[in-house]
Design an enzyme around this catalytic site. Structure first.
Site, PDB file in Angstrom:
ATOM      1  N   CYS A 115     -30.134  30.699  17.948  1.00 45.19           N
ATOM      2  CA  CYS A 115     -28.917  30.045  17.435  1.00 45.19           C
ATOM      3  C   CYS A 115     -28.841  28.565  17.809  1.00 45.19           C
ATOM      4  O   CYS A 115     -28.145  27.796  17.152  1.00 45.19           O
ATOM      5  CB  CYS A 115     -27.669  30.774  17.925  1.00 45.19           C
ATOM      6  N   HIS A 250     -21.567  25.873  17.107  1.00 49.84           N
ATOM      7  CA  HIS A 250     -22.257  27.033  16.539  1.00 49.84           C
ATOM      8  C   HIS A 250     -21.209  28.086  16.210  1.00 49.84           C
ATOM      9  O   HIS A 250     -20.300  28.349  17.008  1.00 49.84           O
ATOM     10  CB  HIS A 250     -23.266  27.566  17.550  1.00 49.84           C
ATOM     11  N   ASN A 280     -22.149  34.622  11.611  1.00 51.69           N
ATOM     12  CA  ASN A 280     -23.123  33.898  12.441  1.00 51.69           C
ATOM     13  C   ASN A 280     -24.432  33.756  11.668  1.00 51.69           C
ATOM     14  O   ASN A 280     -25.143  34.736  11.473  1.00 51.69           O
ATOM     15  CB  ASN A 280     -23.335  34.674  13.752  1.00 51.69           C
TER      16      ASN A 280
HETATM   17  N1  ACO Z   1     -16.365  48.101  14.698  1.00 52.83           N
HETATM   18  C1  ACO Z   1     -15.544  48.901  15.385  1.00 52.83           C
HETATM   19  N2  ACO Z   1     -15.727  49.175  16.687  1.00 52.83           N
HETATM   20  C2  ACO Z   1     -16.767  48.591  17.314  1.00 52.83           C
HETATM   21  C3  ACO Z   1     -17.642  47.731  16.657  1.00 52.83           C
HETATM   22  C4  ACO Z   1     -17.413  47.501  15.294  1.00 52.83           C
HETATM   23  N3  ACO Z   1     -18.199  46.668  14.559  1.00 52.83           N
HETATM   24  N4  ACO Z   1     -18.561  47.295  17.537  1.00 52.83           N
HETATM   25  C5  ACO Z   1     -18.289  47.855  18.722  1.00 52.83           C
HETATM   26  N5  ACO Z   1     -17.189  48.653  18.586  1.00 52.83           N
HETATM   27  C6  ACO Z   1     -16.526  49.438  19.598  1.00 52.83           C
HETATM   28  C7  ACO Z   1     -17.427  49.769  20.747  1.00 52.83           C
HETATM   29  O1  ACO Z   1     -18.213  50.904  20.472  1.00 52.83           O
HETATM   30  C8  ACO Z   1     -16.400  50.041  21.841  1.00 52.83           C
HETATM   31  O2  ACO Z   1     -15.893  51.325  21.660  1.00 52.83           O
HETATM   32  P1  ACO Z   1     -15.539  52.249  22.947  1.00 52.83           P
HETATM   33  O3  ACO Z   1     -14.479  51.486  23.677  1.00 52.83           O
HETATM   34  O4  ACO Z   1     -15.079  53.512  22.309  1.00 52.83           O
HETATM   35  O5  ACO Z   1     -16.808  52.355  23.710  1.00 52.83           O
HETATM   36  C9  ACO Z   1     -15.276  49.054  21.524  1.00 52.83           C
HETATM   37  O6  ACO Z   1     -15.467  48.673  20.149  1.00 52.83           O
HETATM   38  C10 ACO Z   1     -15.324  47.817  22.371  1.00 52.83           C
HETATM   39  O7  ACO Z   1     -16.653  47.351  22.396  1.00 52.83           O
HETATM   40  P2  ACO Z   1     -17.048  46.079  23.200  1.00 52.83           P
HETATM   41  O8  ACO Z   1     -18.510  45.844  23.076  1.00 52.83           O
HETATM   42  O9  ACO Z   1     -16.450  46.191  24.570  1.00 52.83           O
HETATM   43  O10 ACO Z   1     -16.239  44.969  22.382  1.00 52.83           O
HETATM   44  P3  ACO Z   1     -16.011  43.484  22.744  1.00 52.83           P
HETATM   45  O11 ACO Z   1     -14.568  43.220  22.891  1.00 52.83           O
HETATM   46  O12 ACO Z   1     -16.920  42.999  23.830  1.00 52.83           O
HETATM   47  O13 ACO Z   1     -16.469  42.772  21.400  1.00 52.83           O
HETATM   48  C11 ACO Z   1     -18.333  41.538  20.529  1.00 52.83           C
HETATM   49  C12 ACO Z   1     -17.807  42.905  20.951  1.00 52.83           C
HETATM   50  C13 ACO Z   1     -17.507  41.075  19.348  1.00 52.83           C
HETATM   51  C14 ACO Z   1     -19.784  41.662  20.125  1.00 52.83           C
HETATM   52  C15 ACO Z   1     -18.153  40.565  21.719  1.00 52.83           C
HETATM   53  O14 ACO Z   1     -18.723  41.078  22.879  1.00 52.83           O
HETATM   54  C16 ACO Z   1     -18.759  39.253  21.432  1.00 52.83           C
HETATM   55  O15 ACO Z   1     -18.268  38.507  20.607  1.00 52.83           O
HETATM   56  N6  ACO Z   1     -19.836  38.881  22.139  1.00 52.83           N
HETATM   57  C17 ACO Z   1     -20.530  37.665  21.833  1.00 52.83           C
HETATM   58  C18 ACO Z   1     -21.718  38.060  21.079  1.00 52.83           C
HETATM   59  C19 ACO Z   1     -22.075  37.174  19.951  1.00 52.83           C
HETATM   60  O16 ACO Z   1     -21.297  36.443  19.367  1.00 52.83           O
HETATM   61  N7  ACO Z   1     -23.337  37.258  19.617  1.00 52.83           N
HETATM   62  C20 ACO Z   1     -23.845  36.517  18.534  1.00 52.83           C
HETATM   63  C21 ACO Z   1     -25.204  36.068  18.840  1.00 52.83           C
HETATM   64  S1  ACO Z   1     -25.199  35.072  20.254  1.00 52.83           S
HETATM   65  C22 ACO Z   1     -24.620  33.651  19.793  1.00 52.83           C
HETATM   66  O17 ACO Z   1     -24.788  33.263  18.666  1.00 52.83           O
HETATM   67  C23 ACO Z   1     -23.850  32.908  20.785  1.00 52.83           C
END
Ligand code: ACO
Length: 323
Positions: A115, A250, A280
């Site tokens: 990224c 980004h 993204n």
């Molecule tokens: N739809 C519905 N539920 C979902 C989804 C989805 N797409 N994805 C995960 N869940 C569920 C999980 O299974 C979990 O369920 P559970 O509580 O029953 O176990 C619940 O949602 C919470 O999951 P978490 O992983 O704790 O959710 P979080 O609040 O951390 O959000 C996310 C996840 C959006 C990926 C967040 O961690 C994030 O934004 N991280 C940054 C990652 C990123 O942006 N990566 C991109 C590449 S890196 C970059 O470009 C910087």
């Protein structure tokens, strides 16, 4: 090495025609528009058509950047393409773009910093041009991230989209000494490689693999890494946050962008956001956002623009540009 600066002369972008909304995605994977919007700010993403490859997106964005500068391919002698989704393991996608644009001369290569790729490519082209290794560069960020996803994994497949953005870079005129790339900071720490990676590759599995990510870990580090390089380029140039006209981050996740904005003390109206429409797009996200804000008249000649990115590696970087 010269004291003169490189400028960004023009921007261009290309998005595949097909739009995939959250609602549509929720029909094939266990997710919802509400969950995706609340956690990421993403409402839709563009998806490349069958047979449409990263080099096609890159060439289209590159053509538009050249058109917007009134230039032709004969005026370019360096193509740097940032991508994590090359058409093939080799040759470089930049070489295929070179062929598609009808360029026989100069040099072309890819940059792989996930990224952060576009910020790395701007820093690289800046150094090349300042050192006389080329007169004018087409710097592209292009991805078909949709091809790298496990579409059954709801934790990753909702986050990414396809697209390309490009800029033309060249040495600034002595009559406009204030314009140009003022400073770039690039960082990486490979100890974090296994927080965001593909579970395959030519050397390890002889396959491509899919995106795997510890989302919370990425989130935890993102804001600190982004602000670290933003402060570095401000310090290197004697500027402050208050001097910035535009912050073009980004576009991974609206919560990461908001978190960085709050930590930096940036007014939200100075932050360019496209993640809602593009998701993204990895290395393409910054030039796509730049193109949006230039095309709608927000970024104007003379503005002070900060671009930044963070991603797999981890890699991160920022560049301060007097437009
Ligand atoms: N739809 C519905 N539920 C979902 C989804 C989805 N797409 N994805 C995960 N869940 C569920 C999980 O299974 C979990 O369920 P559970 O509580 O029953 O176990 C619940 O949602 C919470 O999951 P978490 O992983 O704790 O959710 P979080 O609040 O951390 O959000 C996310 C996840 C959006 C990926 C967040 O961690 C994030 O934004 N991280 C940054 C990652 C990123 O942006 N990566 C991109 C590449 S890196 C970059 O470009 C910087």
């Amino acid at each position: 090495m010269t004291d003169r600066k490189t400028i960004i002369r023009s921007v261009g972008a290309y998005l595949p025609a097909r739009i995939l909304t959250n609602e549509e995605l929720a029909k094939t994977v266990d997710t919802s528009d509400e969950w995706i919007v609340q956690r990421t700010g993403i409402r839709q993403r563009h998806i490349a058509a069958e047979g449409e490859n990263t080099s096609d997106l890159a060439a289209a964005a590159g053509r538009r950047a050249m058109e917007n500068a009134g230039l032709e391919i004969g005026d370019i002698d360096l193509i740097v393409c940032a991508t994590t989704t090359p058409d093939m393991t080799f040759p470089a996608t930049a070489a295929i773009v070179q062929q598609k644009l009808g360029m026989h001369h100069g040099a072309a290569f890819d940059i792989q910093a996930v990224c952060s790729g576009f910020v790395y490519a701007v820093g690289t082209a800046d150094s090349f041009l300042k050192n006389g290794m080329g007169k004018r560069a087409l710097v592209i960020g292009a991805e078909t991230a949709s091809r790298l996803l496990d579409w059954n994994d709801r934790t990753t497949c909702v986050l990414f989209g396809d697209g390309a953005g490009a800029v033309v870079m060249e040495m600034g005129k002595p009559s406009e000494p204030e314009r140009g790339v003022l400073a770039t900071a690039l960082r990486s720490d490979g100890h974090f490689w296994n927080k965001l990676y593909t579970d395959g590759g030519p050397s390890s599995t002889q396959s491509m693999g899919h995106v795997r990510m510890e989302g919370k870990e990425v989130f935890k580090h993102a804001v600190g890494m982004i602000t670290d390089v933003v402060y570095k380029v401000l310090e290197d140039t004697g500027h402050t946050i208050e001097d910035l006209d535009w912050f073009v981050p980004h576009q991974a996740n609206k919560r990461i962008i908001d978190g960085a904005g709050v930590k930096l003390g940036l007014p939200p109206e100075k932050v360019v956001i496209t993640v809602d429409r593009h998701a993204n797009t990895s290395a393409a996200s910054v030039p796509l956002a730049l193109n949006t804000a230039v095309a709608d008249g927000r970024i104007k000649r003379g503005d002070l623009v900060m671009i930044e990115a963070m991603g797999g590696g981890f890699t991160w970087g920022a560049s301060l540009i007097r437009w």
